[in-house]
Design an enzyme around this catalytic site. Structure first.
Site, PDB file in Angstrom:
ATOM      1  CB  THR A 181      49.046  13.214   3.641  1.00  0.00           C
ATOM      2  OG1 THR A 181      48.270  13.155   2.792  1.00  0.00           O
ATOM      3  CG2 THR A 181      48.459  14.017   4.861  1.00  0.00           C
ATOM      4  CB  VAL A 210      38.212  16.896  -2.096  1.00  0.00           C
ATOM      5  CG1 VAL A 210      38.572  17.126  -0.723  1.00  0.00           C
ATOM      6  CG2 VAL A 210      38.138  18.349  -2.831  1.00  0.00           C
ATOM      7  N   GLY A 211      40.427  14.605  -1.049  1.00  0.00           N
ATOM      8  CA  GLY A 211      40.723  13.280  -0.340  1.00  0.00           C
ATOM      9  C   GLY A 211      40.181  13.437   0.966  1.00  0.00           C
ATOM     10  CG  ASP A 212      42.153  11.202   4.146  1.00  0.00           C
ATOM     11  OD1 ASP A 212      42.882  11.215   3.014  1.00  0.00           O
ATOM     12  OD2 ASP A 212      42.543  10.647   5.160  1.00  0.00           O
ATOM     13  CB  THR A 232      49.044   9.714   5.931  1.00  0.00           C
ATOM     14  OG1 THR A 232      49.601   9.190   4.454  1.00  0.00           O
ATOM     15  CG2 THR A 232      49.600   8.889   7.042  1.00  0.00           C
ATOM     16  CG  HIS A 234      42.921   4.483  -1.198  1.00  0.00           C
ATOM     17  ND1 HIS A 234      43.276   3.281  -2.227  1.00  0.00           N
ATOM     18  CD2 HIS A 234      42.210   5.393  -1.857  1.00  0.00           C
ATOM     19  CE1 HIS A 234      42.601   3.753  -2.959  1.00  0.00           C
ATOM     20  NE2 HIS A 234      41.769   4.903  -3.026  1.00  0.00           N
TER      21      HIS A 234
END
Ligand code: ASP
Length: 323
Positions: A181, A210-212, A232, A234
């Site tokens: 990221t 969709v991630g954080d 950045t 998990h």
């Protein structure tokens, strides 16, 4: 040590992702290329801040430079979903008024961070996703690229390896294959804060995941009273622990320093929960904190003295002066 003392001047911190190439697999050439990519980003943001520009413009410029660099997992060089497509997420937040914009699941705009910024400045919304986000970006006149522009052999191979390992039930624990990221946080000379984050997500993620990074308060946060954060790692764990907002809340309500709050969240909260990764943070006084709980995090800092400082592993930042 992750803390850096404040100064009255501007401060910019960047990351190119946690989950770095394991030291055993790193070559001197690749290491030098990563440092050079980080320095280009620091220089882009520094140029804005040195001319009295805003933290918002500085984080946008720094993230664009990282998106343009195929080594990092954002924009050009983004990772692939399990279906062999790229779906990018990005967010930006302005600490002056908590204005925020984000996009998720897009592929097309050359710089997803500009898409997030357009959402913030021109849509009346905070998050736009998928095809409708792309239509909005076209209407805004953003530059688009063909899929071939975003392709890198390295990410495509990482997908094939990950799918093969999944099939055989093996996992080599190589974080660099899974994540990455990019992000930037800044305090400008007027004391304003901003944060920006952009990512291809995690290798072999499900389509639509969709991630954080585009979730305000999870992977991205900026509020002049506390801090600006870009995360950045998990993403699912960072969302569940509202990682970025948790750091700001500890500062606001528990009176913790930036360093105390960010270490408490990254080391004591996320790590035991399986949230491998790290964050970059700057507070209203210009203190910077860069904690991570995994093998490394591509990262860098620059202040008014113009010295570009970068690091990858658990090592002191390396200074680079020549411009
Ligand atoms: N946080 C990103 C995501 O979950 C990936 C990463 O930073 O490695 O999408």
């Amino acid at each position: 040590m992750t803390g850096i003392t404040a100064s009255d001047d501007f401060a910019l911190a960047i990351h190119g992702g946690a989950g770095t190439i394991l030291r055993s697999k790193m070559t001197p050439e690749r290491e030098a290329a990563y440092h050079a990519g980080l320095r280009r980003s620091l220089e882009a943001g520094r140029a804005v801040l040195a001319e009295g520009g805003s933290a918002l413009d500085a984080v946008s410029a720094a993230v664009m430079a990282l998106e343009d660099e195929p080594l990092f997992n954002a924009g050009r060089g983004a990772v692939y979903t399990s279906a062999g497509k790229q779906e990018m997420d990005a967010a930006v937040m302005d600490g002056r008024d908590r204005a925020a914009g984000a996009v998720a699941g897009i592929c097309g705009p050359r710089n997803p961070i500009l898409a997030a910024r357009a959402v913030m400045e021109h849509s009346g919304h905070v998050v736009l996703i998928g095809e409708s986000a792309l239509e909005f970006c076209r209407a805004q006149g953003l530059a688009f690229e063909e899929p071939s522009y975003f392709y890198t052999e390295q990410r495509w191979q990482a997908l094939q390896e990950t799918l093969a390992m999944r099939k055989s039930g093996a996992d080599d624990g190589d974080e660099s294959r899974k994540h990455g990221t990019v992000g930037a946080v800044a305090r400008d000379r007027s004391g304003n804060l901003a944060a920006a984050t952009s990512t291809g997500g995690m290798t072999a993620k499900s389509p639509g995941r969709v991630g954080d990074s585009p979730v305000i308060g999870a992977g991205t946060w900026a509020d002049n009273e506390t801090c600006a954060i870009s995360a950045t790692g998990h993403g699912e764990i960072f969302i569940r622990y509202a990682a970025a907002h948790e750091i700001a809340s500890r500062m606001r309500y528990a009176g913790q320093s930036l360093e105390e709050a960010s270490r408490a969240v990254v080391i004591d909260m996320l790590a035991p929960a399986g949230g491998s990764g790290g964050i970059i943070a700057v507070d209203h006084a210009g203190n910077v904190s860069l904690p991570f709980n995994c093998s490394g995090m591509y990262r860098g800092v620059v202040r008014g003295d113009g010295v570009l400082r970068t690091a990858i592993y658990d090592e002191p930042l390396i200074s680079f002066q020549g411009r």
